[in-house]
Design a protein around this motif. Structure first.
Motif, mmCIF file in Angstrom:
data_model
loop_
_atom_site.group_PDB
_atom_site.id
_atom_site.type_symbol
_atom_site.label_atom_id
_atom_site.label_comp_id
_atom_site.label_asym_id
_atom_site.label_seq_id
_atom_site.Cartn_x
_atom_site.Cartn_y
_atom_site.Cartn_z
ATOM 1 N N SER A 120 35.541 38.099 75.721
ATOM 2 C CA SER A 120 35.775 38.783 74.448
ATOM 3 C C SER A 120 36.076 40.268 74.607
ATOM 4 O O SER A 120 36.516 40.907 73.649
ATOM 5 C CB SER A 120 34.571 38.600 73.517
ATOM 6 O OG SER A 120 33.434 39.245 74.040
ATOM 7 N N GLN A 132 36.333 35.977 69.400
ATOM 8 C CA GLN A 132 35.036 35.323 69.582
ATOM 9 C C GLN A 132 35.244 34.079 70.434
ATOM 10 O O GLN A 132 36.152 33.286 70.176
ATOM 11 C CB GLN A 132 34.406 34.936 68.246
ATOM 12 C CG GLN A 132 33.000 34.353 68.403
ATOM 13 C CD GLN A 132 32.281 34.212 67.068
ATOM 14 O OE1 GLN A 132 32.814 33.635 66.138
ATOM 15 N NE2 GLN A 132 31.071 34.752 66.982
ATOM 16 N N SER A 147 28.258 32.829 74.904
ATOM 17 C CA SER A 147 29.173 33.052 73.787
ATOM 18 C C SER A 147 29.256 34.556 73.567
ATOM 19 O O SER A 147 28.283 35.279 73.814
ATOM 20 C CB SER A 147 28.683 32.368 72.511
ATOM 21 O OG SER A 147 28.801 30.965 72.618
ATOM 22 N N THR A 149 31.406 37.973 71.331
ATOM 23 C CA THR A 149 32.265 38.449 70.249
ATOM 24 C C THR A 149 32.625 39.900 70.518
ATOM 25 O O THR A 149 31.732 40.734 70.706
ATOM 26 C CB THR A 149 31.538 38.355 68.893
ATOM 27 O OG1 THR A 149 31.110 37.013 68.679
ATOM 28 C CG2 THR A 149 32.458 38.791 67.765
ATOM 29 N N ASP A 166 31.179 44.745 72.051
ATOM 30 C CA ASP A 166 30.949 43.322 72.308
ATOM 31 C C ASP A 166 29.485 42.957 72.077
ATOM 32 O O ASP A 166 28.582 43.750 72.373
ATOM 33 C CB ASP A 166 31.334 43.008 73.761
ATOM 34 C CG ASP A 166 30.812 41.660 74.233
ATOM 35 O OD1 ASP A 166 31.486 40.650 73.991
ATOM 36 O OD2 ASP A 166 29.718 41.629 74.842
ATOM 37 N N THR A 178 28.906 36.717 63.437
ATOM 38 C CA THR A 178 28.821 37.865 64.338
ATOM 39 C C THR A 178 30.121 38.657 64.339
ATOM 40 O O THR A 178 30.120 39.870 64.548
ATOM 41 C CB THR A 178 28.488 37.396 65.769
ATOM 42 O OG1 THR A 178 27.357 36.536 65.729
ATOM 43 C CG2 THR A 178 28.188 38.571 66.672
ATOM 44 N N VAL A 179 31.240 37.983 64.112
ATOM 45 C CA VAL A 179 32.529 38.681 64.058
ATOM 46 C C VAL A 179 32.496 39.754 62.974
ATOM 47 O O VAL A 179 32.898 40.904 63.199
ATOM 48 C CB VAL A 179 33.681 37.690 63.794
ATOM 49 C CG1 VAL A 179 34.998 38.444 63.615
ATOM 50 C CG2 VAL A 179 33.807 36.695 64.935
#
Length: 380
Positions: A120, A132, A147, A149, A166, A178-179
């Motif tokens: 990301s 993401q 994971s 973002t 990030d 989270t974005v």
């Protein structure tokens, strides 16, 4: 899906567009998922030098206030990387930081797409957009338990990408919302940079007032990004092309001016008779551009640069933005980063002939085209 796509087999499902583009870039460059695990780590001195240079240092408190406590509570980490993808700061959950250390995901690590595969930070830099990624969407096999973002931070004064913010954690810890959280933090940081810009313009305006008051005839003062702090005797746009020492700059209403350093900016005033710029654009078999003003010079053009200039001649005086230029050049909006890079190179070559935000020929530039019918499109 990951192994099927990389081996050329039919996957059970197609990767998301942003993931597919990243995997395709890496495969085209011959990057293997295993090689991505060899992390390049900058030494302490280089990291400190990068921290000193980046404008992100002034908005780090804003980012910490917005994200760090959330990160610790939700069991993930917050990472700030520069425009090269080098990790400058990392905070958050102690357990997640320890797991990140095992990957080499630490301060000083180069987390660009070409270095560690789809991620990301690096992929957000290439795409110039929020990214993401979940689990196996990462290119490197060792990253599948994560994971992440990331969202680019832009300098509102110049439009350039300063780096990426990030949030990363285990594959189960990052939620799609989270974005929005990361983008909110980025917008606040960019707003802070803009406030700093306004304060600096006001300081420059005060510093320049005595000089402008003593200058005969029209003149103006701009900061190093080309933003106008003050002008006397003429109407000008809010921003001009960034001046460079010793390079003439075309100013609407003044003609060609040689920038003079003044504090943290530049004084622009007429150095002689008013000048106009004429551009002859040859789009024949060997594309080239000839610029005529107080002096004349000719530059050879790559097929891509010739194509860009042709599009600009067909664009209204309002100009064209990067996504629209991407469509004109490539047939889609997925090549914005490539467009910006090419325009940057072209502006360095042609100087005051081109303006940005949006892209267009500068006011007062008279463009004449020859050889249009023989021009060869470079293709995608």
């Amino acid at each position: 899906m990951h192994d099927a796509v990389l081996s050329g087999r039919q996957p059970p499902a197609q990767p998301r567009d942003v993931v597919g583009r990243s995997w395709s870039r890496l495969q085209a460059d011959g990057v293997s998922p295993d090689r991505c695990e060899n992390v390049v780590l900058a030494d302490y001195a280089e990291v400190e030098a990068r921290r000193t240079r980046t404008a992100l240092r002034s908005v780090r408190p804003e980012l910490r206030n917005t994200l760090t406590q959330v990160a610790e509570d939700a069991n993930f980490i917050v990472v700030i990387a520069d425009a090269d993808g080098v990790v400058l700061w990392r905070e958050g959950s102690r357990g997640v930081r320890k797991a990140a250390d095992a990957l080499g995901f630490m301060e000083g690590a180069r987390w660009s797409e070409g270095s560690v595969g789809t991620n990301s930070i690096g992929t957000a830099l290439v795409e110039d957009a929020p990214v993401q990624l979940f689990s196996a969407e990462h290119y490197a096999r060792s990253h599948r338990g994560w994971s992440c973002t990331g969202s680019p931070v832009h300098d509102p004064r110049s439009g350039e990408v300063l780096g990426v913010v990030d949030i990363s954690g285990s594959a189960m810890s990052v939620h799609p919302t989270t974005v929005a959280l990361v983008q909110t933090a980025v917008r606040l940081a960019e707003a802070t940079l803009w406030q700093e810009h306004a304060i600096n313009l006001e300081k420059l305006r005060g510093h320049a007032a005595p000089v402008l008051g003593a200058t005969a005839g029209p003149a103006l003062v701009v900061d190093r990004h080309g933003w106008v702090a003050d002008a006397r005797g003429l109407a000008v746009p809010d921003r001009l092309a960034p001046p460079c020492l010793g390079e003439p700059l075309l100013v609407p209403g003044l003609g060609l001016c040689v920038p003079e350093p003044l504090g943290d900016g530049w004084l622009l005033r007429r150095g002689g008779r008013p000048s106009t710029i004429g551009v002859e654009l040859d789009l024949g078999e060997d594309p080239r551009v000839t610029v005529r003003g107080d002096t004349s010079w000719t530059r050879a053009l790559s097929p891509r640069h010739a194509q860009i200039l042709r599009v600009l001649t067909e664009t209204s005086s309002a100009g064209i933005d990067a996504p629209s230029l991407s469509v004109a050049l490539f047939g889609d909006r997925d090549h914005v980063a490539a467009v910006r890079a090419e325009i940057s190179r072209l502006r360095k070559s042609l100087g005051p002939v081109l303006s940005a935000h949006p892209y267009r020929f500068a006011d007062g530039v008279d463009v004449h085209i020859v050889g249009r019918g023989e021009f060869r499109n470079p293709g995608v």
